[in-house]
Design an enzyme around this catalytic site. Sequence first.
Site, PDB file in Angstrom:
ATOM      1  N   LYS A   1       0.779  -1.328   0.073  1.00 44.86           N
ATOM      2  CA  LYS A   1       0.079  -0.163   0.249  1.00 44.86           C
ATOM      3  C   LYS A   1       0.999   0.989  -0.060  1.00 44.86           C
ATOM      4  CE  LYS A   1      -0.367  -0.109   5.170  1.00 44.86           C
ATOM      5  NZ  LYS A   1      -1.336  -0.332   6.114  1.00 44.86           N
TER       6      LYS A   1
ATOM      7  N   TYR B   1      12.730  31.730   5.196  1.00 50.56           N
ATOM      8  CA  TYR B   1      10.975  32.251   6.001  1.00 50.56           C
ATOM      9  C   TYR B   1      11.465  32.765   6.895  1.00 50.56           C
ATOM     10  CZ  TYR B   1       9.210  30.823   0.969  1.00 50.56           C
ATOM     11  OH  TYR B   1       9.235  31.004  -0.974  1.00 50.56           O
TER      12      TYR B   1
END
Length: 369
Positions: A38, A264
């Site tokens: 998965k 940032y």
Amino acid sequence: MPKARETVLEIDLKKLKHNFEYLKSKLDNNTLFLAVVKAFAYGNEASEIANYLETIGADYFAVAYIDEGVALRKAGVTKPILVLHPQTVNFKVLIENNLEPSIYNSKILKEFIEIASAEEKQNYPIHLKFNTGLNRLGFWHSDVETIHNIIGETKTIHIKSIFSHLAASEDLEEKIFTLNQIETFKGIATNFEETFGYKPMLHICNTSGILNYPEAHFNMVRSGIGLYGFGNSEEENIHFQPIATLKTAISQIHHLKKGETVGYNRAFKTNSVLKTATLPIGHADGIGRIYGNGKGFVTINNQKAPIIGNVCMDMIMVNITDIDCNEGDEVIVFDANSTAETLAQTANTISYELITSISQRVKRIIRGA
């Protein structure tokens, strides 16, 4: 191996084979092996990995959702595929692709029988999920008679297996809890056999269950994280080989003065002269903001370079003040030596979360085929 000139995830099938064979060595010859693929095979590359595992002896596959199973069928996987969390809206697609659903409550059992009947199916294989303590999905131990009443005399479906999921099989301090789960599951299996008159296949063990509870291997075991190189303990990790290496390269080097800031929000401020490298990988590639501001690191020329400032969407900046390197040099984010588990621990998370987060925009390179 060639040096990386861009961000790539290299996947080594020889290491995958090693892990598969190590896990298989823990099993009796007649115990089936289900490979959990998965989430793009835990962030790697599901189609290539599943096809390879099929060639070396995997008996079964498991995915979380129906679309994942459809993708494997389109890629040529022929072995049975168990869908662990199917959504009823896609049951017809599931049947069209010969996928096998996990049925975990009365509502979806009734809906699946109705849809399979409309498709004129006979003895369509389903798997019943029982909750023995994880408290996530599953029938209760007391639901066996209810299930029998719902199924009635229908020949539309056939219960191929009953299974459960261990909650803490890697934690030996929770051994009593795990053993209670196993005993509860055995009781469910006995009740089922007495009620239905036949024995379905049984499975409860995940990777750590395979390693720590051989008495609970039953007819089949399921392994996900172990296949990809992690044994969930320091003692077992030495037997596994992480199959993936996440690499990138230095885009630019900056020489900063004392008092300058990086990234940032000016989250990092230099205390002295500093040399930084900017790398083309960020939170859109799977390196979350939790790794910024000195928590996470990469490896450049065998030396650790801490991530400084906030992780950007497409870039991170690292401190290379004491590292001899140049623009264009290869950078290791994680590999078999500096593992994904080690990096994940710096941010107080687990290898599962890190490796399954690697974005599909990162180029995959398959080696060892």
